[in-house]
Structure formats: structure tokens, C-alpha cells
Design an enzyme around this catalytic site. Sequence first.
Site, PDB file in Angstrom:
ATOM      1  N   LYS A  19      -8.039  -1.630  -7.048  1.00 31.58           N
ATOM      2  CA  LYS A  19      -7.166  -0.510  -7.428  1.00 31.58           C
ATOM      3  C   LYS A  19      -6.493  -0.777  -8.769  1.00 31.58           C
ATOM      4  CE  LYS A  19      -3.398   0.506  -4.697  1.00 31.58           C
ATOM      5  NZ  LYS A  19      -2.137   0.516  -5.449  1.00 31.58           N
ATOM      6  N   ARG A  24      -6.200   0.676 -14.641  1.00 31.84           N
ATOM      7  CA  ARG A  24      -6.109   0.194 -16.030  1.00 31.84           C
ATOM      8  C   ARG A  24      -7.325   0.617 -16.848  1.00 31.84           C
ATOM      9  NH1 ARG A  24      -2.870  -2.556 -12.742  1.00 31.84           N
ATOM     10  NH2 ARG A  24      -1.195  -3.896 -13.518  1.00 31.84           N
ATOM     11  N   SER A 160       6.646  -8.813 -11.823  1.00 33.88           N
ATOM     12  CA  SER A 160       6.007  -7.516 -11.580  1.00 33.88           C
ATOM     13  C   SER A 160       4.975  -7.199 -12.657  1.00 33.88           C
ATOM     14  CB  SER A 160       7.063  -6.404 -11.557  1.00 33.88           C
ATOM     15  OG  SER A 160       6.441  -5.145 -11.740  1.00 33.88           O
ATOM     16  N   GLN A 162       3.518  -4.421 -12.892  1.00 36.28           N
ATOM     17  CA  GLN A 162       3.736  -3.043 -13.356  1.00 36.28           C
ATOM     18  C   GLN A 162       4.735  -3.015 -14.501  1.00 36.28           C
ATOM     19  OE1 GLN A 162       4.709  -0.761  -9.855  1.00 36.28           O
ATOM     20  NE2 GLN A 162       2.643  -0.946  -9.023  1.00 36.28           N
ATOM     21  N   ASP A 308       0.886  -7.828  -1.857  1.00 30.49           N
ATOM     22  CA  ASP A 308       0.397  -6.671  -1.084  1.00 30.49           C
ATOM     23  C   ASP A 308      -0.281  -7.082   0.220  1.00 30.49           C
ATOM     24  OD1 ASP A 308       1.346  -5.111  -3.133  1.00 30.49           O
ATOM     25  OD2 ASP A 308      -0.587  -4.968  -4.147  1.00 30.49           O
ATOM     26  N   LYS A 335       8.351  -1.226  -1.922  1.00 27.85           N
ATOM     27  CA  LYS A 335       6.969  -0.743  -1.995  1.00 27.85           C
ATOM     28  C   LYS A 335       6.916   0.675  -1.407  1.00 27.85           C
ATOM     29  CE  LYS A 335       5.506  -4.538  -3.869  1.00 27.85           C
ATOM     30  NZ  LYS A 335       5.166  -4.569  -5.287  1.00 27.85           N
ATOM     31  N   ARG A 339       8.559  -2.754   3.393  1.00 28.39           N
ATOM     32  CA  ARG A 339       7.503  -3.392   4.199  1.00 28.39           C
ATOM     33  C   ARG A 339       8.025  -4.533   5.063  1.00 28.39           C
ATOM     34  NH1 ARG A 339       2.536  -3.012  -0.255  1.00 28.39           N
ATOM     35  NH2 ARG A 339       2.015  -0.844   0.215  1.00 28.39           N
ATOM     36  N   ARG A 381      -1.019   0.214   3.476  1.00 27.72           N
ATOM     37  CA  ARG A 381      -1.175  -1.195   3.876  1.00 27.72           C
ATOM     38  C   ARG A 381      -0.595  -1.438   5.276  1.00 27.72           C
ATOM     39  NH1 ARG A 381      -4.023  -2.741  -0.249  1.00 27.72           N
ATOM     40  NH2 ARG A 381      -3.308  -2.187  -2.341  1.00 27.72           N
TER      41      ARG A 381
HETATM   42  O1  SPQ Z   1       0.784   1.295  -7.132  1.00 30.26           O
HETATM   43  P1  SPQ Z   1       1.669   0.891  -6.012  1.00 30.26           P
HETATM   44  O2  SPQ Z   1       2.016   2.064  -5.153  1.00 30.26           O
HETATM   45  O3  SPQ Z   1       2.900   0.143  -6.459  1.00 30.26           O
HETATM   46  O4  SPQ Z   1       0.787  -0.110  -5.096  1.00 30.26           O
HETATM   47  C1  SPQ Z   1       0.981  -1.405  -4.515  1.00 30.26           C
HETATM   48  C2  SPQ Z   1       0.061  -1.432  -3.245  1.00 30.26           C
HETATM   49  O5  SPQ Z   1       0.414  -1.983  -2.209  1.00 30.26           O
HETATM   50  O6  SPQ Z   1      -1.056  -0.929  -3.379  1.00 30.26           O
HETATM   51  C3  SPQ Z   1       2.428  -1.735  -4.135  1.00 30.26           C
HETATM   52  F1  SPQ Z   1       2.956  -0.919  -3.326  1.00 30.26           F
HETATM   53  O7  SPQ Z   1       0.456  -2.444  -5.382  1.00 30.26           O
HETATM   54  C4  SPQ Z   1       1.057  -2.854  -6.609  1.00 30.26           C
HETATM   55  C5  SPQ Z   1       1.486  -4.308  -6.493  1.00 30.26           C
HETATM   56  O8  SPQ Z   1       2.405  -4.502  -5.464  1.00 30.26           O
HETATM   57  C6  SPQ Z   1       0.026  -2.692  -7.684  1.00 30.26           C
HETATM   58  C7  SPQ Z   1       0.322  -3.479  -8.914  1.00 30.26           C
HETATM   59  C8  SPQ Z   1      -0.429  -3.204 -10.165  1.00 30.26           C
HETATM   60  O9  SPQ Z   1      -1.555  -2.648 -10.098  1.00 30.26           O
HETATM   61  O10 SPQ Z   1       0.071  -3.572 -11.244  1.00 30.26           O
HETATM   62  C9  SPQ Z   1       1.258  -4.488  -8.945  1.00 30.26           C
HETATM   63  C10 SPQ Z   1       2.103  -4.830  -7.786  1.00 30.26           C
HETATM   64  O11 SPQ Z   1       3.377  -4.243  -7.954  1.00 30.26           O
HETATM   65  P2  SPQ Z   1       4.541  -4.954  -8.809  1.00 30.26           P
HETATM   66  O12 SPQ Z   1       5.756  -4.114  -8.557  1.00 30.26           O
HETATM   67  O13 SPQ Z   1       4.665  -6.325  -8.238  1.00 30.26           O
HETATM   68  O14 SPQ Z   1       4.158  -4.933 -10.214  1.00 30.26           O
END
Ligand code: SPQ
Length: 420
Positions: A19, A24, A160, A162, A308, A335, A339, A381
Site C-alpha cells: 500500500k 507513492r 512517522s 507520513q 501496522d 490510526k 488500535r 487491520r
Molecule cells: O494510510 P493510513 O490510513 O495511515 O494507514 C496505516 C494502515 O494501517 O494501513 C495506518 F493506519 O498505515 C500507515 C502506517 O501506520 C501507512 C504509512 C505510510 O504509507 O507512510 C505509514 C505509517 O503511518 P505513520 O503515521 O507511522 O507514518
Amino acid sequence: MEIKKIKNARGEMTVPGDKSISHRAVMLGAIARGETRISGFLPGADCLSTIDCFRQMGIDIEADGENVTVKGRGLHGLSAPRKTLYTGNSGTTTRLLCGLLSGQSFNSEITGDASICRRPMRRVTEPLSQMGAKISGEYCPLKITGSRLHGIEYDMPVASAQVKTSLLLAGLYAEGGTIIREKEKSRDHTELMLKAMGADIDVSGLDVCLKPVPALTAQEVIVPGDISSAAFFMVLGAIMPDSCITIRNVGINETRTGIIDVLKSMGAKIKLENVRVSAGESAADITVSSSHLTGTQICGALIPRLIDELPVIAAAALFAGGETVIKDAQELKVKETDRIHAVVTEFKKCGADISETDDGMIIRGGRTLHGADFKTYGDHRMAMSLAVLAQLAGGASSLDDARCVEISYPDFFDDLYRLG
Ligand code: SPQ
């Protein structure tokens, strides 16, 4: 939905594309020059939301299941969306778009579903505003006024990917370099893809430095299977008697393989074969067979490498001898749902000995568990972790809403039942 029981889990399978890499590839493909051809793309709801958002900004994207072609228009080729960009349930789409849209020459607005509107956005809006971004609000809907940005040096308070990616995307449009210092190493798919597309990016330990370049160049992206989806079957193979599952072509980027390390430390029989690398991303075939698990400690730098997977790791811990302690995982609270609370509440319904802590949970394994009517909280999840748990709990179990698996693994139940 009633969860059907399988007797054992045997055979070979593949899981859908990663995913994080799929998101990306679309985003970077859209702002690169030329056609980015993606194979192994995840056609789950979250990644389809990303495609939708970029189509609304004038990007021509041909999508046919796992094969997607993004006709990139260069760094300055996006056009102003005519309506609010809707990111559905996807935190990744929402936070990454914040960074990408901050430095555009147009204004935009982003919103998502009820869960997205509860998820904290300050973690991206605050550092982006230090770069000169103008974003109103700390929760969706967010209004973004396209602005001139400048690079910053930023120490990330949370691990993170993200946040890191959002700042790197903004950094592509900023004057001067951007330096991001991670607290702990989070998934690095953005850094690898940016490098492959010709960005000026340097990674040294926990520091990521990016300098703007005039253009990114489109690449072929081969997306491996998502280890976060494979995790459900890795746990199933380890905890079910008389089981042996081979999952082919799973991404094993080191920033994502905490699940393998933890299951091995619990005593799981796991074998990796046919390791291969494409554009910096490694993949392998993973075989897991029935094992006797023992409890373990999961904390510190390991957490971002399996964040995750923690709900399904908690399910594995129920079938392990002794205690499993999960610490430093407060990120789980923000999340798709909280969770920690959701896992503890639902697992208790089937007789589990599990307690909630401020930053994780404590699980005492080895109890006899019975089936229950579980709630998924609309969290993909949670739904899949509960479906795995239900396989070994005595009696029948059900899920109130199983449709949420569409987010990351639309064929999850078909794949599960096929194994049995
Ligand atoms: O996209 P989303 O909803 O945040 O999805 C999750 C998941 O469980 O699929 C988290 F709820 O994954 C994130 C992950 O936890 C996806 C991600 C990424 O693709 O950069 C990074 C992680 O989040 P974070 O907040 O740690 O950057």
C-alpha cells in the site's frame, strides 16, 4: 458476517501490492516527467483514493487492476482541483497531499471519511507551516493556500513515515535544502523512490537531506506484495496446527520486517527464499509453518518497523506461552481507530487475558478462547486480525463490518478460505 473456520492453513499464495509503495508511485509519478508504469499496484480503496485525487488535478492515470500508468506532468504540472479532494479512509493520502499541495501555485481543500476527520494533522501542518505553508485547521477538512516554501531543519517528535514524506514532498518545492532528523527509522519507500527518480536526496543514519531539483524522471515501479497483508497469514501459519504457508513475492524492506524478527524471537518457523531487489526494494518468498510460540517484549526502535502489524501480533501472543509486553506504541491510538483500545476490548470478548497500558498492552497467552461477536471499528487491520484470531477460538465468531478489508486487502476472505 460469520467467520468460516478452516481446519489448517496449507499452500502457496500471493498477497496484494504494498500500500505504501502504491500510493507513492502514483504521487511521485504524477509530478515526474514521463510515464510511470506500475505493476503489482494495490487496487484497494485507499490507493484508489490517491488515484482519484490526482485525476482531479489533471493527471491522466490509466488503471487496470494491478497495472497502472501515470502520465506525469512534471513538478509544476498539477492543476487546481475543481472540488474538495476526498481522501476516503487514507491517512497516507491525506498527510502526503498536505506536503505536496503546500508549495503549489493554487489553493486546495482536503477531507476524508469520519475516521480521517478524527486523525491528527498537526504533526504535518506544524512543520509545514515552519516551511512557509498556509494550512487552516488541525483536522480535516483542511484548506491549503499554495505558498512559497523554504527548506527547514526539523527534528521529528514522532517516528512517522507520513510526516517525513509530507515534508520531503514540500521540500521538492522549497527554496534551499530540507533536513529531517528522524527519532527512529520509519519506512523509507519515499527516499528510495525519490532517489530512483533522480531527486537530490541523501540519507545518513536518521538524517534525510533533500535539495530541490528541476525535474524528477518517471520510472517503472514493480510493487512487491505488502508485508502488512502477509502478516495475517504469517501469524496464521505459525499458530494453526498442521499448517505451512508460502507467501510469494513479499516486500522485505528492512524498515518493514519487524514482524519477521518478532515472530522468529517468539519461536516461529520462518524461512525466506528467492530474495531479489528492484529499485532498492527487496522481496522474497516467505514460508511459515506451525510453531510453538513463547511471549516476548516489543518496544523501542522495533515499533515503527511493525506498527501496522501489532494487532495481529497481539493475536499471535494469545497463543504463545507466557507474557508478551508491547510498549512505546502510543501511535496505535491515532490510526483508523484507537488500535490499543480496540484490540484489548475485542480480544477480551473471547476470554483473552489482555490489558491496556498507556503505550501498548500486556498479553498473557495460553488461555482457552471461545468465539465471539466482534466489532471491527471500520478498521481493516482490526477486521483481519480478528478473523485470524477467530480461527483458533472455539465455537463461532462474527464481524459486525467486514467490508473495511477493501481498504488494503479486498480479497482477504477469499484468500483465507482458499488456504483451508
Ligand atoms: O494510510 P493510513 O490510513 O495511515 O494507514 C496505516 C494502515 O494501517 O494501513 C495506518 F493506519 O498505515 C500507515 C502506517 O501506520 C501507512 C504509512 C505510510 O504509507 O507512510 C505509514 C505509517 O503511518 P505513520 O503515521 O507511522 O507514518
